[in-house]
Design an enzyme around this catalytic site. Structure first.
Site, mmCIF file in Angstrom:
data_model
loop_
_atom_site.group_PDB
_atom_site.id
_atom_site.type_symbol
_atom_site.label_atom_id
_atom_site.label_comp_id
_atom_site.label_asym_id
_atom_site.label_seq_id
_atom_site.Cartn_x
_atom_site.Cartn_y
_atom_site.Cartn_z
ATOM 1 N N HIS A 1 -9.658 1.929 -0.052
ATOM 2 C CA HIS A 1 -8.209 1.785 -0.063
ATOM 3 C C HIS A 1 -7.785 1.156 -1.394
ATOM 4 O O HIS A 1 -7.967 -0.039 -1.611
ATOM 5 C CB HIS A 1 -7.782 0.904 1.114
ATOM 6 C CG HIS A 1 -6.295 0.879 1.335
ATOM 7 N ND1 HIS A 1 -5.403 1.454 0.452
ATOM 8 C CD2 HIS A 1 -5.546 0.357 2.349
ATOM 9 C CE1 HIS A 1 -4.172 1.267 0.905
ATOM 10 N NE2 HIS A 1 -4.230 0.617 2.059
ATOM 11 N N CYS B 1 0.810 -1.215 0.000
ATOM 12 C CA CYS B 1 0.000 0.000 0.000
ATOM 13 C C CYS B 1 0.844 1.267 0.000
ATOM 14 O O CYS B 1 0.309 2.375 -0.052
ATOM 15 C CB CYS B 1 -0.932 -0.026 1.196
ATOM 16 S SG CYS B 1 -1.891 -1.545 1.213
ATOM 17 N N HIS C 1 -2.732 8.295 5.587
ATOM 18 C CA HIS C 1 -2.946 6.940 5.092
ATOM 19 C C HIS C 1 -4.371 6.527 5.506
ATOM 20 O O HIS C 1 -5.113 6.005 4.694
ATOM 21 C CB HIS C 1 -1.892 5.990 5.677
ATOM 22 C CG HIS C 1 -1.918 4.636 5.071
ATOM 23 N ND1 HIS C 1 -1.883 4.433 3.711
ATOM 24 C CD2 HIS C 1 -1.990 3.396 5.629
ATOM 25 C CE1 HIS C 1 -1.930 3.120 3.467
ATOM 26 N NE2 HIS C 1 -1.996 2.474 4.612
ATOM 27 N N GLU D 1 -1.269 6.061 13.357
ATOM 28 C CA GLU D 1 -0.907 7.196 12.502
ATOM 29 C C GLU D 1 -1.129 8.510 13.256
ATOM 30 O O GLU D 1 -0.337 9.446 13.147
ATOM 31 C CB GLU D 1 -1.715 7.187 11.194
ATOM 32 C CG GLU D 1 -1.223 8.245 10.199
ATOM 33 C CD GLU D 1 -1.893 8.143 8.830
ATOM 34 O OE1 GLU D 1 -2.832 7.345 8.658
ATOM 35 O OE2 GLU D 1 -1.448 8.876 7.914
ATOM 36 N N LYS E 1 -9.664 8.068 1.895
ATOM 37 C CA LYS E 1 -10.112 6.674 1.789
ATOM 38 C C LYS E 1 -11.536 6.541 2.312
ATOM 39 O O LYS E 1 -12.207 5.549 2.055
ATOM 40 C CB LYS E 1 -9.173 5.747 2.564
ATOM 41 C CG LYS E 1 -7.796 5.590 1.889
ATOM 42 C CD LYS E 1 -6.933 4.555 2.579
ATOM 43 C CE LYS E 1 -5.578 4.387 1.900
ATOM 44 N NZ LYS E 1 -4.624 5.489 2.190
ATOM 45 N N PHE F 1 1.803 -3.261 3.987
ATOM 46 C CA PHE F 1 2.153 -4.570 4.542
ATOM 47 C C PHE F 1 3.627 -4.831 4.245
ATOM 48 O O PHE F 1 4.095 -4.601 3.126
ATOM 49 C CB PHE F 1 1.323 -5.674 3.873
ATOM 50 C CG PHE F 1 -0.093 -5.817 4.388
ATOM 51 C CD1 PHE F 1 -0.622 -4.965 5.352
ATOM 52 C CD2 PHE F 1 -0.912 -6.833 3.902
ATOM 53 C CE1 PHE F 1 -1.928 -5.119 5.819
ATOM 54 C CE2 PHE F 1 -2.221 -6.991 4.363
ATOM 55 C CZ PHE F 1 -2.724 -6.147 5.311
#
Lengths: 78, 418
Positions: free
Chosen positions: B345, B168, B308, B319, B340, B404
């Site tokens: 996402h 991502c 994010h 975050e 998002k 990830f």
């Protein structure tokens, strides 16, 4: 009347190579006239194998340059 | 071509394919209006899946961008990339007829996963019909670098041709790495971004199994709720974002319209867990810190952060902690939103689409909102620009992406007003 071998080859060729029916003539070369690259030829042959229920070995594919070659080959198998 | 790099890199073109629209002009007003691109999945049968909603790109027709034969068979992630690239190049009014220049133009359009649709179809063919039925296009359409490869072939760009795959964080890393390529003089311009198309049976199954996605299907359009106390997982999106990046002097000399300058790029690794973010957002903090440092920026300089903000319990909490640590006393006065909330996402495309959003936010001096925000979470206590777009002076915008594997990336853009 059922479709001729040529008509069926033409149909598969149009689908696989994105050409129009009028472009597909017996003396047309798949790679030189109809814009196929080597990967297209592999996929085209696979589609022809499915359409006609035949197996086309790689050695025979090497000699199948034109639409006419494919039609003659398939007719010889049936 | 002899060219003296200026060491400065600017953005001159934007392209996007998103769940809220098939172009920048289509999606941006809808995003500002607080619309959601999330709904029931139509690309596949979700009967046996716990998650039945996603942010799909609707009515996309690849044949608008490539010929019919190609449109029928290229993987969706490639088609999105070509579409976004075409739009970005058109927007940049890029000199496509300069054949010498093409040796100095590169492509870096990453993908988190690559051609998962092709992979799925051909794997089925393998099991059902045997290895000799597998398409010769499986390998080229499956490999993630083909978005760059295909784009470079299509336009004849012969400069650096490469690919980033960092889950991502792919979109941010792609743009950041392309920025470095131009900055150090290896290219005059780069077509850079990210693309993703993994809303399919195996993609959905994998993310469901990882327990990363929401299962609040009844929430539909409001299911993605970053920073809200009721958030419980992300919504899978798809699409592509592409920027045309150019050397500043080159862009100026050709009279290009300039959206902004890439002024900061930071990266870090979590070294913690394959899918979970590091506790307290340690990696995210260091990514932002490096971005600030690389741009000679202080937290006070940042007018807007596109987070994010995935809408997972962990990401949004960590975050937030990371922003507080990186921004110190400026954290509470810095607006942070997660788009998002409206487009889900988009994985490897996310950071690229969010970069497009940062540049549009600076152009129009307006911040897109975090929609679906209703229940404050004591652990998420920043200004998330809830529910309504906000007019503000935005000279510098920052965007975060975390992937990830513990891949973190942060970009900063500055408006150029002269």
């Amino acid at each position: 009347m059922s479709a001729t071998v040529f008509e069926r080859v033409r149909k598969v060729t149009c689908e696989e190579l994105g050409v129009t029916e009028t472009e597909v003539e017996m003396d047309k070369s798949f790679q030189e006239d109809l814009g196929a690259d080597s990967l297209d030829v592999v996929e085209l042959v696979m589609a022809l194998e499915e359409e006609f229920g035949v197996e086309i070995p790689d050695d025979d594919v090497a000699n199948m340059k034109t639409v006419g070659d494919a039609v003659t080959y398939i007719e010889s198998k049936n | 071509m002899s060219f003296q790099p200026s060491g400065r890199v600017v953005v001159t073109g934007l392209g996007a394919v998103t769940p809220l629209g098939l172009s920048v002009d289509e999606f941006w007003p809808r995003m500002l209006a607080g619309e959601s691109g999330i709904g029931s999945v139509t690309l596949m049968d979700t009967t046996e899946y716990p998650t039945k909603i996603a942010a799909e790109v609707k009515d996309f027709d690849a044949s608008v961008y490539v010929d019919k034969k190609e449109a029928r068979r290229i993987d969706r992630f490639m088609a999105f990339a070509v579409a976004a690239s075409q739009m970005a190049l058109d927007d940049a009014n890029f000199p496509m007829d300069d054949e010498d220049l093409k040796y100095e133009v590169g492509c870096l359009i990453g993908s988190g996963i690559g051609g998962l649709n092709t992979m799925t179809e051909q794997t089925q063919k393998l099991w059902r019909e045997g290895p000799d039925r597998v398409s010769p296009f499986l390998v080229p359409y499956m490999i993630p670098d083909m978005a760059s490869g295909y784009t470079s072939i299509r336009y004849g760009f012969k400069g650096p041709n490469t690919c980033v795959v960092t889950a991502c964080a792919t979109g941010v890393h792609s743009i950041g790495d392309a920025y470095h390529i131009i900055k150090r003089g290896d290219a005059i311009a780069m077509i850079a971004g990210g693309t993703e198309a993994s809303i399919n049976p195996i993609g959905m199954a994998g993310f469901c199994a990882a327990r990363a996605m929401t299962t609040k299907n009844e929430a539909g359009a409001t299911a993605s709720r970053p920073f809200d106390a009721t958030r419980d997982g992300f919504i899978l999106g798809e699409g592509a974002g592409v920027l045309v990046l150019e050397d500043y002097e080159f862009a100026k000399a050709r009279g290009a319209k300039i959206y902004g300058e890439v002024i900061g790029y930071g990266m870090s690794g979590d070294a913690h867990h394959i899918t979970m973010p590091a506790p307290n957002g340690d990696g995210a903090y260091r990514s932002m810190l490096k971005c600030l440092k690389s741009g000679g920026l202080t937290p006070k300089d940042i007018d807007y952060v596109n987070a994010h903000g995935t809408s997972t319990p962990y990401n949004d909490k960590f975050e937030t902690m990371a922003i507080k640590r990186a921004f110190g006393e400026e954290a509470h006065s810095t607006p942070v939103s997660s788009t998002k909330s409206s487009i889900g996402h988009c994985l490897g495309a996310a950071g690229a689409i969010e970069s497009v959003i940062c540049l549009l936010a600076m152009r129009d001096q307006i911040m897109p909102p975090t929609i679906n925000y209703s229940t404050p979470d004591p652990e998420c206590d920043l200004d998330y620009v809830p529910n309504e777009a906000r007019k503000a002076q935005i000279d510098v915008a920052m965007t975060n992406s975390f992937g990830f594997g513990g891949h973190n990336g942060t970009l900063a853009f500055r408006r150029i007003t002269e």
